[in-house]
Motif scaffolding. Structure first.
Motif, PDB file in Angstrom:
ATOM      1  N   CYS A  58       0.829  -1.207   0.000  1.00 43.08           N
ATOM      2  CA  CYS A  58       0.000   0.000   0.000  1.00 43.08           C
ATOM      3  C   CYS A  58       0.864   1.258   0.000  1.00 43.08           C
ATOM      4  CB  CYS A  58      -0.936   0.001   1.215  1.00 43.08           C
ATOM      5  SG  CYS A  58      -2.281  -1.209   1.135  1.00 43.08           S
ATOM      6  N   HIS A  59       1.981   1.213   0.734  1.00 42.27           N
ATOM      7  CA  HIS A  59       2.874   2.366   0.783  1.00 42.27           C
ATOM      8  C   HIS A  59       3.462   2.655  -0.595  1.00 42.27           C
ATOM      9  CE1 HIS A  59       5.738   5.242   2.394  1.00 42.27           C
ATOM     10  NE2 HIS A  59       6.738   4.566   1.821  1.00 42.27           N
ATOM     11  N   ARG A  60       3.904   1.599  -1.278  1.00 44.24           N
ATOM     12  CA  ARG A  60       4.461   1.780  -2.626  1.00 44.24           C
ATOM     13  C   ARG A  60       3.402   2.281  -3.607  1.00 44.24           C
ATOM     14  NH1 ARG A  60       7.046  -3.239  -1.353  1.00 44.24           N
ATOM     15  NH2 ARG A  60       5.492  -4.362  -2.625  1.00 44.24           N
ATOM     16  N   SER A  61       2.155   1.909  -3.347  1.00 43.21           N
ATOM     17  CA  SER A  61       1.063   2.309  -4.238  1.00 43.21           C
ATOM     18  C   SER A  61       0.504   3.681  -3.898  1.00 43.21           C
ATOM     19  CB  SER A  61      -0.069   1.270  -4.176  1.00 43.21           C
ATOM     20  OG  SER A  61       0.398  -0.022  -4.514  1.00 43.21           O
ATOM     21  N   GLY A  62       0.971   4.284  -2.805  1.00 44.66           N
ATOM     22  CA  GLY A  62       0.513   5.604  -2.420  1.00 44.66           C
ATOM     23  C   GLY A  62      -0.865   5.629  -1.784  1.00 44.66           C
ATOM     24  N   ILE A  63      -1.346   4.485  -1.277  1.00 40.93           N
ATOM     25  CA  ILE A  63      -2.695   4.444  -0.696  1.00 40.93           C
ATOM     26  C   ILE A  63      -2.669   4.147   0.807  1.00 40.93           C
ATOM     27  CG2 ILE A  63      -3.749   3.742  -2.884  1.00 40.93           C
ATOM     28  CD1 ILE A  63      -3.880   0.887  -1.835  1.00 40.93           C
ATOM     29  N   LEU A  64      -1.484   4.046   1.400  1.00 40.70           N
ATOM     30  CA  LEU A  64      -1.396   3.746   2.837  1.00 40.70           C
ATOM     31  C   LEU A  64      -1.618   5.013   3.643  1.00 40.70           C
ATOM     32  CD1 LEU A  64      -0.820   1.604   5.014  1.00 40.70           C
ATOM     33  CD2 LEU A  64       1.593   2.300   4.916  1.00 40.70           C
ATOM     34  N   ALA A  65      -2.696   5.045   4.405  1.00 43.78           N
ATOM     35  CA  ALA A  65      -2.983   6.202   5.261  1.00 43.78           C
ATOM     36  C   ALA A  65      -2.281   6.066   6.601  1.00 43.78           C
ATOM     37  CB  ALA A  65      -4.490   6.343   5.472  1.00 43.78           C
ATOM     38  N   CYS A  66      -2.404   4.921   7.236  1.00 42.03           N
ATOM     39  CA  CYS A  66      -1.757   4.740   8.539  1.00 42.03           C
ATOM     40  C   CYS A  66      -1.741   3.274   8.942  1.00 42.03           C
ATOM     41  CB  CYS A  66      -2.446   5.570   9.615  1.00 42.03           C
ATOM     42  SG  CYS A  66      -4.228   5.424   9.622  1.00 42.03           S
ATOM     43  N   THR A  67      -0.843   2.956   9.873  1.00 40.03           N
ATOM     44  CA  THR A  67      -0.727   1.607  10.413  1.00 40.03           C
ATOM     45  C   THR A  67      -0.593   1.686  11.928  1.00 40.03           C
ATOM     46  OG1 THR A  67       1.686   1.636  10.160  1.00 40.03           O
ATOM     47  CG2 THR A  67       0.409   0.684   8.352  1.00 40.03           C
ATOM     48  N   TYR A  68      -0.994   0.599  12.583  1.00 41.55           N
ATOM     49  CA  TYR A  68      -0.770   0.486  14.025  1.00 41.55           C
ATOM     50  C   TYR A  68      -0.558  -0.982  14.342  1.00 41.55           C
ATOM     51  CZ  TYR A  68      -0.792   1.826  18.901  1.00 41.55           C
ATOM     52  OH  TYR A  68      -0.395   2.078  20.197  1.00 41.55           O
ATOM     53  N   PHE A  69       0.659  -1.316  14.801  1.00 40.80           N
ATOM     54  CA  PHE A  69       1.012  -2.693  15.139  1.00 40.80           C
ATOM     55  C   PHE A  69       1.078  -2.816  16.660  1.00 40.80           C
ATOM     56  CE2 PHE A  69       2.080  -2.630  10.748  1.00 40.80           C
ATOM     57  CZ  PHE A  69       2.122  -3.943  10.300  1.00 40.80           C
ATOM     58  N   PHE A  70       0.066  -3.467  17.243  1.00 42.30           N
ATOM     59  CA  PHE A  70       0.089  -3.735  18.677  1.00 42.30           C
ATOM     60  C   PHE A  70       1.193  -4.745  19.001  1.00 42.30           C
ATOM     61  CE2 PHE A  70      -4.400  -2.327  18.498  1.00 42.30           C
ATOM     62  CZ  PHE A  70      -4.429  -1.490  19.617  1.00 42.30           C
ATOM     63  N   SER A  71       1.707  -4.683  20.227  1.00 42.66           N
ATOM     64  CA  SER A  71       2.685  -5.670  20.692  1.00 42.66           C
ATOM     65  C   SER A  71       2.589  -5.774  22.204  1.00 42.66           C
ATOM     66  CB  SER A  71       4.109  -5.263  20.294  1.00 42.66           C
ATOM     67  OG  SER A  71       5.061  -6.171  20.825  1.00 42.66           O
ATOM     68  N   ALA A  72       2.233  -6.958  22.695  1.00 41.50           N
ATOM     69  CA  ALA A  72       2.026  -7.149  24.131  1.00 41.50           C
ATOM     70  C   ALA A  72       3.249  -6.802  24.974  1.00 41.50           C
ATOM     71  CB  ALA A  72       1.566  -8.587  24.397  1.00 41.50           C
ATOM     72  N   PRO A  73       4.488  -7.153  24.551  1.00 44.76           N
ATOM     73  CA  PRO A  73       5.643  -6.856  25.404  1.00 44.76           C
ATOM     74  C   PRO A  73       6.063  -5.384  25.414  1.00 44.76           C
ATOM     75  CG  PRO A  73       6.097  -8.667  23.857  1.00 44.76           C
ATOM     76  CD  PRO A  73       4.883  -7.969  23.390  1.00 44.76           C
ATOM     77  N   ASP A  74       5.551  -4.579  24.488  1.00 42.78           N
ATOM     78  CA  ASP A  74       5.966  -3.183  24.368  1.00 42.78           C
ATOM     79  C   ASP A  74       4.929  -2.273  25.029  1.00 42.78           C
ATOM     80  OD1 ASP A  74       6.674  -0.604  23.638  1.00 42.78           O
ATOM     81  OD2 ASP A  74       7.156  -1.121  21.571  1.00 42.78           O
ATOM     82  N   PRO A  75       5.255  -1.664  26.174  1.00 43.43           N
ATOM     83  CA  PRO A  75       4.269  -0.837  26.888  1.00 43.43           C
ATOM     84  C   PRO A  75       3.820   0.400  26.129  1.00 43.43           C
ATOM     85  CG  PRO A  75       6.464  -0.591  27.862  1.00 43.43           C
ATOM     86  CD  PRO A  75       6.548  -1.710  26.873  1.00 43.43           C
ATOM     87  N   THR A  76       4.555   0.775  25.076  1.00 40.04           N
ATOM     88  CA  THR A  76       4.145   1.947  24.290  1.00 40.04           C
ATOM     89  C   THR A  76       3.102   1.598  23.233  1.00 40.04           C
ATOM     90  OG1 THR A  76       5.821   1.748  22.526  1.00 40.04           O
ATOM     91  CG2 THR A  76       6.485   2.861  24.576  1.00 40.04           C
ATOM     92  N   ARG A  77       2.847   0.300  23.042  1.00 38.22           N
ATOM     93  CA  ARG A  77       1.862  -0.087  22.032  1.00 38.22           C
ATOM     94  C   ARG A  77       1.101  -1.364  22.393  1.00 38.22           C
ATOM     95  NH1 ARG A  77       4.719  -3.419  17.693  1.00 38.22           N
ATOM     96  NH2 ARG A  77       6.851  -3.708  18.411  1.00 38.22           N
TER      97      ARG A  77
END
Length: 490
Positions: free
Chosen positions: A99-118
């Protein structure tokens, strides 16, 4: 959808730069302070994230991209569920990059249990708003103004945050004559199950439905998760996403065996080039490993990571993998990555189950291990007692009806309950999970010995006999309690 009163910006002064908002507050700076940079698809914290090889997962990736690009499609939410280790995050990463290469990626969010910031929902909406703001200057100004109008917005409900920071700015840009369909529109959220709190997961799903799927907005949202409570119940018949979401059930709809074979073939050939020996593995070796993977991409990825250790012999490590069992007492632990995954899922399920007031005094691990042992049949004195799913039903263990369902409520990424008449029986997706449960060297503090399970079964059955005296004119003598106690007393 209910009454959502979007921020209109009518009361915000126009600053000298042509923007809107309270110039005594830097709204964009406040927004940045509430974001999670680690959750982005190209974050340095996620360096070398898992993604699909060029010629693997082609069918499912094609289905995902066809759905994303179908701007006129009636369903603007795609939910992909799959068992633990089935490759959901790799598919999300691959989709994000396409999507990024195609210019259509607005946003992403990758949760991760061990990372307190996400690993919570607190940063999700600000992080999405930040990325959306970067796609267009006007959108950024309206988002900035929204924060300046209400600096406490980040402490409010997800629905309020989403309507204030995403929906209203988009509508205001539209009101200025902007064509929203010309902006990047794909929103990707990965690992919803790794977000702390089932209720917060459900809240996020509800906010997405109520705010982002309204008419006039251009977004197409792709959410991936293990099939745990929040997303599973929302997608079931009667669930609030059942009719609005396009659902891909990764583990059930796609056989990844061929892709896993190609993955190991390519990786092993690369190792052969490095060590100058193209014959260090055989096709039978690869076939054995793919069969053992049971559909888990994380299994073959773990295999490659183990054999590719630079300071070890790939051939010797491959031999360890092919001969290793959890009972052999080897020092090597080639499946440590899998064991961490299983441990985290089991611990979370144990804590959630035992926190229920009516379950106080119950041992989750003991009850689950009993159901696991029942898969292959209960044995006494080396003899098979019963292979029927009825043997360890909730009735015989002194539990409430359908207690099996609540027992595995948080384990749907690892197991499934299958109906056998009026009874339910357990099915494990992966043999490696069974090996984990049976091996103390792997499950460590979560290990439950068979002897302890049998002692618990005997106690339950003895109590059943005391509570319900035998009726010699019925088939009571052939009930599981009498059969089991008869065997162990022989």
């Amino acid at each position: 959808m209910g009454d959502i009163h979007y921020y209109e910006g009518r009361h915000s002064p126009v600053d000298t730069d042509g923007g809107v908002g309270d110039t005594s507050i830097d709204g964009w700076k406040l927004l940045l302070e509430s974001t999670s940079p680690n959750a982005l698809h190209d974050s340095a914290a996620r360096y070398d994230p898992p993604k699909c090889d060029e010629d693997t997962r082609v069918e499912v990736t094609g289905e995902i991209m066809d759905w994303i690009k179908d701007r006129g499609g009636p369903q603007r939410l795609l939910c992909m569920t799959g068992a633990a280790g089935s490759g959901k995050s790799a598919l999300q990463q691959t989709t994000a990059e396409i999507c990024h290469r195609s210019g259509i990626l607005a946003c992403t969010y990758f949760f991760s249990a061990p990372d307190p910031t996400r690993n919570t929902v607190e940063q999700v909406i600000p992080t999405i708003a930040y990325q959306l703001g970067r796609t267009n200057d006007n959108l950024r100004r309206w988002i900035k103004a929204a924060v300046e109008s209400d600096p406490l917005i980040f402490s409010k409900s997800l629905r309020t945050q989403m309507s204030t920071l995403i929906v209203a700015p988009s509508q205001q840009c539209q009101g200025m004559g902007m064509n929203l369909t010309a902006l990047p529109y794909a929103i990707l959220i990965d690992g919803l199950d790794e977000c702390t709190g089932e209720d917060r997961q459900a809240e996020l799903l509800a906010a997405v439905k109520e705010c982002l799927l309204i008419a006039g907005l251009p977004f197409r949202i792709f959410i991936a998760s293990r099939p745990e409570w929040a997303i599973r119940t929302s997608l079931e018949p009667g669930g609030h996403l059942c009719k609005v979401a396009y659902h891909i059930q990764l583990s059930d709809q796609y056989d990844a065996s061929a892709d896993m074979h190609r993955y190991l073939q390519r990786r092993f050939e690369d190792i052969g080039l490095r060590i100058g020996d193209s014959q260090w593995f055989s096709q039978n070796n690869i076939g054995t490993l793919v069969e053992a993977a049971s559909g888990q991409f994380i299994y073959v990825a773990t295999v490659y990571k183990y054999v590719s250790e630079r300071r070890a012999s790939p051939a010797e490590r491959l031999k360890v993998l092919l001969t290793w069992t959890p009972h052999a007492g080897q020092i090597a632990c080639p499946f440590e990555t899998l064991d961490v995954l299983y441990t985290n899922i089991l611990l979370a399920a144990k804590n959630a189950y035992e926190a229920v007031d009516t379950h106080h005094g119950r041992d989750f691990l003991l009850l689950f291990r009993a159901q696991h042992i029942n898969i292959s049949g209960i044995r006494a004195h080396g003899r098979m007692l019963e292979q029927s799913a009825t043997f360890l039903s909730s009735r015989w263990l002194g539990l409430e009806a359908r207690a099996e369902e609540s027992l595995v409520s948080d384990l749907h990424s690892l197991v499934a309950l299958e109906r056998n008449g009026v009874y339910l029986s357990l099915r494990l997706y992966h043999k490696s999970f069974s090996d984990f449960l049976e091996g103390e060297s792997r499950s460590k503090d979560l290990f439950v010995p068979e002897a302890r399970v049998y002692a618990h079964i005997a106690k339950c059955f003895m109590q059943h006999i005391i509570d319900y005296p035998l009726d010699f004119d019925s088939d009571g003598m052939n009930s599981p309690p009498q059969l089991f106690l008869g065997f162990i007393c022989e």
